[in-house]
Motif scaffolding. Sequence first.
Motif, PDB file in Angstrom:
ATOM      1  N   THR A   1     -11.025  -0.177   8.194  1.00 49.34           N
ATOM      2  CA  THR A   1     -11.457   0.446   6.938  1.00 49.34           C
ATOM      3  C   THR A   1     -10.291   0.913   6.077  1.00 49.34           C
ATOM      4  O   THR A   1     -10.504   1.396   4.967  1.00 49.34           O
ATOM      5  N   VAL A   2      -9.078   0.757   6.596  1.00 45.90           N
ATOM      6  CA  VAL A   2      -7.889   1.241   5.887  1.00 45.90           C
ATOM      7  C   VAL A   2      -6.818   0.155   5.888  1.00 45.90           C
ATOM      8  O   VAL A   2      -6.555  -0.465   6.919  1.00 45.90           O
ATOM      9  N   ASN A   3      -6.227  -0.076   4.738  1.00 47.83           N
ATOM     10  CA  ASN A   3      -5.081  -0.971   4.621  1.00 47.83           C
ATOM     11  C   ASN A   3      -3.837  -0.124   4.872  1.00 47.83           C
ATOM     12  O   ASN A   3      -3.367   0.582   3.980  1.00 47.83           O
ATOM     13  N   PHE A   4      -3.345  -0.195   6.092  1.00 44.58           N
ATOM     14  CA  PHE A   4      -2.305   0.741   6.539  1.00 44.58           C
ATOM     15  C   PHE A   4      -1.097   0.749   5.608  1.00 44.58           C
ATOM     16  O   PHE A   4      -0.534  -0.285   5.258  1.00 44.58           O
ATOM     17  N   GLY A   5      -0.708   1.967   5.220  1.00 45.37           N
ATOM     18  CA  GLY A   5       0.449   2.151   4.356  1.00 45.37           C
ATOM     19  C   GLY A   5       0.154   1.938   2.890  1.00 45.37           C
ATOM     20  O   GLY A   5       0.962   2.308   2.033  1.00 45.37           O
ATOM     21  N   GLN A   6      -0.985   1.325   2.587  1.00 47.27           N
ATOM     22  CA  GLN A   6      -1.344   1.044   1.197  1.00 47.27           C
ATOM     23  C   GLN A   6      -2.486   1.957   0.737  1.00 47.27           C
ATOM     24  O   GLN A   6      -2.335   2.717  -0.214  1.00 47.27           O
ATOM     25  N   SER A   7      -3.632   1.865   1.433  1.00 51.54           N
ATOM     26  CA  SER A   7      -4.790   2.666   1.032  1.00 51.54           C
ATOM     27  C   SER A   7      -4.977   3.893   1.907  1.00 51.54           C
ATOM     28  O   SER A   7      -5.939   4.642   1.730  1.00 51.54           O
ATOM     29  N   GLY A   8      -4.085   4.092   2.862  1.00 53.87           N
ATOM     30  CA  GLY A   8      -4.191   5.240   3.747  1.00 53.87           C
ATOM     31  C   GLY A   8      -3.305   5.088   4.961  1.00 53.87           C
ATOM     32  O   GLY A   8      -2.370   4.272   4.961  1.00 53.87           O
ATOM     33  N   TRP A   9      -3.621   5.850   6.014  1.00 55.81           N
ATOM     34  CA  TRP A   9      -2.782   5.887   7.200  1.00 55.81           C
ATOM     35  C   TRP A   9      -3.638   5.743   8.445  1.00 55.81           C
ATOM     36  O   TRP A   9      -4.777   6.223   8.502  1.00 55.81           O
TER      37      TRP A   9
END
Length: 363
Positions: free
Chosen positions: A306-314
């Motif tokens: 559910t998260v684009n790591f480093g881009q949309s969250g952590w």
Amino acid sequence: MIAFFSIAPFLSGSERCLQLILLESKSDGMQPVLVTSRNSPLKKWAQDNGISHFSVELNPIKVNSKTRWLYEQVKLTIFLSKKGVKVIHSNQIWSYRAALLPAKLLRAKLICHFRDPIDSGARWWLPRIPDLSIFVSSYIQKQFCSNFEISSNNNLVKMLDPVKRPQKKSFNERETTKKVARANFHLDPNSLVLGFIGQISPVKGLLTAIDVVSRLKRNDWTLLVVGNDPSPDQQYLKKCIREVDKKQISERVLFLGFRDDISSVYEAVDMIIMFSTEEPLGLIPLEAGGFYKPSIVSNVGGLPETVNFGQSGWIIDPVEYYEAVTIIENIKEEDLAEKGYKARLFTESINDPKEYWKSLGKV
């Protein structure tokens, strides 16, 4: 004609997703049928939205005799026959057995949406593989393939649950909306507001979230806790409140209970924190992304999807979760705005009820 089966007696993330799918099918010119258990709140929703609805017992375990279960099945089959149903979609594995006999008698195709963890016990609920199996995440799909013999003829597809998104807004519009939302919650317009949204139970990791915020050195934060403890004695909620008092942060951690105005909560926060210990997917980061809000999530189950790591969250280690403290300590306003914008783009790219509706054409 497609009939959607929903067994849940309450509105959870699965039912919210089903609502979006049903509305999308209507906008596409279809006339879907909704079949629910008798105590489902979806009955009134279906009436309000002009969707054909039928109430019947969908759980064979709750029926105390085979004769009674057969009676329920015959009533259901007659209703589906009159509606000309050719495809039956079980919104969860728990309503799948109720679809088997009607599908056989009507020669209808079967779809099952797998939203829950799958182990060997799932075999009883799934005596035959559906014509189309839809998985809420790659994590659940792998569990399925580990517990069932899959052939090349089995139609498997991963589709992240669709979530409702507000209209697109410019940065200035988002900031104005945030100020209004914070005023309604009596929050400092310039503080860092974190959000915990979900069921207040051990698996959702609220105690971990409380431990994380208690370690923050910055003094400009607030944590909004939104959700209910489903247990009769509310012991976990009471434990969380005691922990907040013990750590002397009760003025900064606000327990808001269940909220109908969940959009206002997303608009008020800067980011979502979700430290679950188990998640088939996790809709909250996707919903937050629709409101241009990034998330910090634990690396368990389907949450990393559910998260684009480093881009949309952590994405953080569920054991070494203290790294979340460093992330929150060092986050800047411009970082939040950038990651929030990318969270919206990421949610749009992977999460759309139109795409889900198209996938049903594979049966």
